[in-house]
Design a protein around this motif. Structure first.
Motif, short mmCIF file in Angstrom:
data_model
loop_
_atom_site.label_atom_id
_atom_site.label_comp_id
_atom_site.label_asym_id
_atom_site.label_seq_id
_atom_site.Cartn_x
_atom_site.Cartn_y
_atom_site.Cartn_z
N MET A 43 0.88 -1.23 -0.04
CA MET A 43 0.08 0.07 0.02
C MET A 43 0.76 1.31 0.08
SD MET A 43 -2.95 -0.89 2.94
CE MET A 43 -1.97 -0.98 4.27
N VAL A 44 0.35 2.34 -0.74
CA VAL A 44 1.15 3.35 -0.81
C VAL A 44 0.19 4.57 -0.32
CG1 VAL A 44 2.13 5.30 -2.27
CG2 VAL A 44 2.45 2.70 -2.87
N VAL A 45 0.87 5.35 0.78
CA VAL A 45 0.08 6.41 1.66
C VAL A 45 0.37 7.66 1.12
CG1 VAL A 45 -0.82 7.22 3.73
CG2 VAL A 45 -0.16 4.87 3.45
N SER A 46 -0.27 8.47 0.79
CA SER A 46 -0.01 9.91 0.20
C SER A 46 -0.98 10.76 0.92
CB SER A 46 0.04 9.94 -1.44
OG SER A 46 -1.46 9.81 -1.91
N TYR A 47 -0.70 11.96 0.66
CA TYR A 47 -1.59 13.20 1.29
C TYR A 47 -1.41 14.25 0.50
CZ TYR A 47 2.88 15.16 3.05
OH TYR A 47 3.98 15.86 2.92
N VAL A 48 -2.54 15.28 0.83
CA VAL A 48 -2.51 16.62 0.45
C VAL A 48 -3.03 17.56 1.66
CG1 VAL A 48 -3.76 18.45 -1.20
CG2 VAL A 48 -3.19 15.92 -1.86
N ALA A 49 -2.31 18.56 2.08
CA ALA A 49 -2.38 19.29 3.03
C ALA A 49 -2.39 20.77 2.70
CB ALA A 49 -1.58 18.89 4.10
N GLY A 50 -3.13 21.50 3.49
CA GLY A 50 -3.09 23.04 3.03
C GLY A 50 -3.71 23.86 4.05
N GLY A 51 -3.25 25.21 4.32
CA GLY A 51 -3.90 26.09 5.16
C GLY A 51 -4.30 27.31 4.34
N TYR A 52 -5.32 27.89 4.89
CA TYR A 52 -5.82 29.10 4.32
C TYR A 52 -6.73 30.25 5.33
CZ TYR A 52 -9.91 26.11 4.33
OH TYR A 52 -10.92 25.14 4.55
N ASN A 53 -6.67 31.35 5.10
CA ASN A 53 -7.59 32.16 6.01
C ASN A 53 -8.77 32.46 5.39
OD1 ASN A 53 -5.33 32.98 7.32
ND2 ASN A 53 -4.66 34.48 5.79
N PHE A 54 -9.95 32.14 6.10
CA PHE A 54 -11.29 32.04 5.97
C PHE A 54 -12.01 33.38 6.37
CE2 PHE A 54 -15.68 30.53 6.89
CZ PHE A 54 -16.01 30.15 5.54
N THR A 55 -12.66 34.02 5.73
CA THR A 55 -13.55 35.00 6.43
C THR A 55 -14.83 34.72 6.37
OG1 THR A 55 -11.73 36.76 5.90
CG2 THR A 55 -13.80 37.66 6.26
N ASP A 56 -15.86 34.96 7.38
CA ASP A 56 -16.94 34.58 7.47
C ASP A 56 -17.83 36.19 7.97
OD1 ASP A 56 -19.28 33.32 7.60
OD2 ASP A 56 -19.09 32.35 9.58
N GLY A 57 -19.10 36.22 7.45
CA GLY A 57 -19.54 37.51 7.79
C GLY A 57 -20.93 37.32 7.79
N GLY A 58 -21.82 38.46 8.32
CA GLY A 58 -23.20 38.44 8.33
C GLY A 58 -23.92 39.58 8.67
N SER A 59 -24.93 39.47 8.75
CA SER A 59 -25.83 40.82 9.25
C SER A 59 -26.90 40.37 10.57
CB SER A 59 -26.50 41.39 8.07
OG SER A 59 -27.47 42.36 8.45
N ASN A 60 -26.78 41.25 11.33
CA ASN A 60 -27.66 40.69 12.44
C ASN A 60 -29.07 41.67 12.14
OD1 ASN A 60 -25.69 39.45 13.86
ND2 ASN A 60 -25.30 41.22 14.86
N GLY A 61 -29.22 42.08 11.11
CA GLY A 61 -30.64 42.85 10.79
C GLY A 61 -30.81 44.07 11.40
N PRO A 62 -31.74 44.71 11.25
CA PRO A 62 -32.20 45.98 11.51
C PRO A 62 -31.96 46.46 13.14
CG PRO A 62 -34.07 45.35 10.18
CD PRO A 62 -32.95 44.41 10.50
N LEU A 63 -31.20 47.10 13.66
CA LEU A 63 -31.05 47.40 15.27
C LEU A 63 -29.76 46.57 15.56
CD1 LEU A 63 -34.32 47.88 16.80
CD2 LEU A 63 -32.67 49.82 15.69
N GLY A 64 -29.38 45.45 14.83
CA GLY A 64 -28.49 44.62 15.11
C GLY A 64 -28.39 44.03 16.38
N GLN A 65 -29.48 43.93 17.25
CA GLN A 65 -29.94 43.19 18.49
C GLN A 65 -29.25 44.22 19.40
OE1 GLN A 65 -31.35 40.32 18.36
NE2 GLN A 65 -31.25 40.20 16.02
N ARG A 66 -29.43 45.47 19.13
CA ARG A 66 -29.29 46.41 20.26
C ARG A 66 -30.12 47.54 20.01
NH1 ARG A 66 -23.71 49.44 18.41
NH2 ARG A 66 -24.70 51.35 18.52
N PRO A 67 -30.25 48.14 21.33
CA PRO A 67 -31.42 49.45 20.97
C PRO A 67 -30.73 50.47 20.17
CG PRO A 67 -30.84 49.16 23.36
CD PRO A 67 -30.03 47.97 22.50
N ALA A 68 -31.47 51.27 19.33
CA ALA A 68 -30.82 52.67 18.97
C ALA A 68 -30.68 53.56 19.87
CB ALA A 68 -31.80 53.06 17.53
N ASP A 69 -29.66 54.48 19.62
CA ASP A 69 -29.37 55.39 20.58
C ASP A 69 -30.13 56.77 19.79
OD1 ASP A 69 -27.50 54.02 21.93
OD2 ASP A 69 -25.78 54.60 20.64
N ASN A 70 -30.47 57.04 18.54
CA ASN A 70 -31.25 58.02 18.28
C ASN A 70 -31.99 57.55 16.94
OD1 ASN A 70 -29.55 58.43 15.74
ND2 ASN A 70 -27.79 58.98 17.24
#
Length: 184
Positions: free
Chosen positions: A87-114
């Motif tokens: 049997m021959v065992v081989s591999y592929v490996a790597g690393g990368y930067n991953f950016t995740d994002g999203g929106s919390n919607g109106p007010l962003g789950q906090r009260p508005a100041d004005n």
């Protein structure tokens, strides 16, 4: 006060688990009995990380993965050889930067100041360092794939070599042990 403490603890443990999260999937080809094989070798695989993001050398990566694979397969009764392995065992490996994002919607789950903030959505983003590794075992003669494992892991603050060792361990967890003696 209890609700705030609960949210803080949940956020802490979620952050902790993300820094060491791993998922591994394995697959054995149909009709293949891996216990019929006795010997294996490990070949140097590919390191697929952009040059400016590499934090280890290809040789150090190979040494870590090779050592881990040899340990796991020898624990299951297989024998490591440099040449003429079944049997021959081989591999592929790597690393990368991953950016995740999203929106919390109106007010962003906090009260508005004005009044101007009333319809403003709040967005967030998070950057993590993630890795992937694929291990493949082929029949040395026929070059047919026998078994493979795909692992993904989050590397934020984790020691790369320990994370790779843990991924190899997890990948081979269900790998069959070689029969010492066959029953007649």
């Amino acid at each position: 006060m209890n609700r705030i403490m609960c949210v803080a603890l949940c956020a802490f443990f979620l952050g902790f688990s993300l820094s060491y999260a791993q998922s591994v999937e394995t697959h054995t080809q149909k009709g293949v009995d891996l216990t019929e094989y006795k010997t294996f070798t490990v070949t140097k695989g590919e390191f697929m990380t952009p040059a400016d993001e590499k934090n280890t050398s290809e040789d150090a990566l190979f040494a870590t993965i090779k050592k881990s694979i040899i340990k796991e397969l020898e624990m299951r009764g297989y024998t490591y050889v440099d040449d003429s392995a079944q049997m021959v065992v081989s591999y592929v490996a790597g690393g990368y930067n991953f950016t995740d994002g999203g929106s919390n919607g109106p007010l962003g789950q906090r009260p508005a100041d004005n009044p101007v903030d009333m319809d403003q959505s709040r967005t967030w983003s998070r950057e993590t360092r993630e890795g992937m590794m694929m291990i493949e075992i082929d029949d040395a003669r026929s070059k047919k794939e026998l078994w493979k494992a795909n692992a993904t892991l989050v590397l934020n603050g984790a020691d790369l070599h320990r994370a790779l060792d843990a991924s190899v361990y997890k990948a081979f967890k269900k790998f069959p042990k070689r029969n010492k003696k066959k029953k007649s």
